[in-house]
Write a protein that holds these residues in place. Structure first.
Motif, mmCIF file in Angstrom:
data_model
loop_
_atom_site.group_PDB
_atom_site.id
_atom_site.type_symbol
_atom_site.label_atom_id
_atom_site.label_comp_id
_atom_site.label_asym_id
_atom_site.label_seq_id
_atom_site.Cartn_x
_atom_site.Cartn_y
_atom_site.Cartn_z
ATOM 1 N N ARG A 149 -9.800 -6.121 -9.772
ATOM 2 C CA ARG A 149 -10.290 -6.074 -10.705
ATOM 3 C C ARG A 149 -10.952 -7.117 -11.225
ATOM 4 O O ARG A 149 -11.465 -7.052 -12.598
ATOM 5 N N GLU A 150 -9.723 -7.685 -11.948
ATOM 6 C CA GLU A 150 -9.899 -8.538 -13.112
ATOM 7 C C GLU A 150 -9.960 -9.940 -12.743
ATOM 8 O O GLU A 150 -10.085 -10.594 -13.791
ATOM 9 N N GLY A 151 -9.239 -10.326 -10.909
ATOM 10 C CA GLY A 151 -9.247 -11.979 -10.946
ATOM 11 C C GLY A 151 -8.572 -12.393 -11.202
ATOM 12 O O GLY A 151 -7.720 -11.746 -11.986
ATOM 13 N N CYS A 152 -8.331 -13.506 -11.263
ATOM 14 C CA CYS A 152 -6.864 -14.118 -11.217
ATOM 15 C C CYS A 152 -7.671 -15.291 -10.598
ATOM 16 O O CYS A 152 -8.343 -16.201 -10.311
ATOM 17 N N HIS A 153 -6.403 -16.759 -11.204
ATOM 18 C CA HIS A 153 -6.820 -17.750 -10.378
ATOM 19 C C HIS A 153 -5.164 -18.264 -9.116
ATOM 20 O O HIS A 153 -4.523 -17.475 -9.692
ATOM 21 N N CYS A 154 -6.013 -18.555 -8.073
ATOM 22 C CA CYS A 154 -5.229 -19.010 -7.080
ATOM 23 C C CYS A 154 -4.786 -20.623 -7.113
ATOM 24 O O CYS A 154 -6.200 -21.544 -6.450
ATOM 25 N N GLY A 155 -3.982 -20.746 -7.546
ATOM 26 C CA GLY A 155 -3.666 -22.091 -7.660
ATOM 27 C C GLY A 155 -4.489 -22.622 -9.478
ATOM 28 O O GLY A 155 -4.831 -21.630 -9.989
ATOM 29 N N VAL A 156 -5.611 -23.853 -8.545
ATOM 30 C CA VAL A 156 -5.769 -24.125 -9.307
ATOM 31 C C VAL A 156 -7.875 -23.359 -9.033
ATOM 32 O O VAL A 156 -8.576 -23.786 -10.361
ATOM 33 N N GLN A 157 -7.923 -22.435 -8.732
ATOM 34 C CA GLN A 157 -9.028 -21.857 -7.884
ATOM 35 C C GLN A 157 -9.207 -20.899 -8.912
ATOM 36 O O GLN A 157 -8.490 -19.791 -8.727
ATOM 37 N N ILE A 172 -2.298 -3.923 -6.838
ATOM 38 C CA ILE A 172 -3.714 -4.526 -5.537
ATOM 39 C C ILE A 172 -4.731 -4.931 -6.057
ATOM 40 O O ILE A 172 -5.342 -5.714 -6.482
ATOM 41 N N ASN A 173 -5.186 -3.573 -6.321
ATOM 42 C CA ASN A 173 -6.847 -3.441 -6.740
ATOM 43 C C ASN A 173 -6.432 -3.959 -8.315
ATOM 44 O O ASN A 173 -7.955 -4.399 -8.587
ATOM 45 N N LYS A 174 -5.602 -3.514 -8.939
ATOM 46 C CA LYS A 174 -5.673 -3.891 -10.356
ATOM 47 C C LYS A 174 -5.921 -6.170 -10.430
ATOM 48 O O LYS A 174 -6.631 -6.546 -11.271
ATOM 49 N N VAL A 175 -5.436 -6.841 -9.921
ATOM 50 C CA VAL A 175 -5.754 -8.188 -9.806
ATOM 51 C C VAL A 175 -6.764 -8.028 -9.315
ATOM 52 O O VAL A 175 -8.034 -8.965 -9.867
#
Length: 189
Positions: free
Chosen positions: A43-51, A38-41
């Protein structure tokens, strides 16, 4: 005499279900692996769909949120249904409050929940939640500070929470009577 033997049998059954050190170690490993993922995601950030979701602070494990998640995952597994609303009509907020995650005495709070069915590993469930824009946004919500996750069979529940404390100055003003806190009646069950 029958009552005596029945009591002994019940006691033996109860003692036999006490978690062993191996089970305790497996549970701690499960919690650590989940929280690390959970914290890796986060910490790195990501795309939630197009956001695009920028990095956010890490979460800490909360046993009360885990308890609420465990009870809901177990209920869904036992009764073979899949919903954020329990069979008895309780919402995620109802369940976390019932598990002891109270809001009284706090300035603000937030609760969220992700559920999943069918995944058998932490990687599978996390990948599924990340690929779902709504679940992913819950996972990346900066206001959440704590998490508890549970699995029963192939049912998963991830409960998020945040409680915002009053500042030292606000507490002093409340104590002095210079400001008054008006309880939110919607929180009273």
């Amino acid at each position: 005499m029958k009552l005596f033997f029945a009591s002994i049998f019940a006691l033996a059954l109860f003692i036999s279900f006490k978690p062993t050190p191996v089970q305790d170690k497996a549970k701690e490993h499960f919690k650590k692996d989940l929280l690390d993922r959970i914290n890796k995601v986060r910490r790195e950030g990501c795309h939630c769909g197009v956001q695009n979701m920028p990095p956010v602070p890490p979460l800490v494990w909360n046993d009360q949120l885990e308890k609420a998640a465990n009870e809901h995952a177990g209920d869904m597994f036992m009764h073979q249904y899949f919903s954020h609303m329990s069979r008895r009509g309780s919402s995620p907020k109802d369940r976390v409050v019932d598990a002891g995650y109270g809001f009284k005495g706090y300035k603000g709070y937030a609760v969220g929940e992700n559920i999943a069915q069918g995944q058998m590993t932490i990687d599978e469930v996390m990948n599924g939640w990340i690929k779902s824009p709504e679940h992913c946004r819950n996972l990346m919500m900066a206001q959440f500070k704590e998490v508890g996750v549970a699995r029963a069979g192939n049912y998963w529940v991830q409960d998020f929470g945040a409680r915002v404390s009053f500042s030292a100055r606000e507490k002093a003003l409340i104590k002095s009577g210079r400001i008054r806190v008006i309880p939110d009646k919607r929180l009273d069950n």
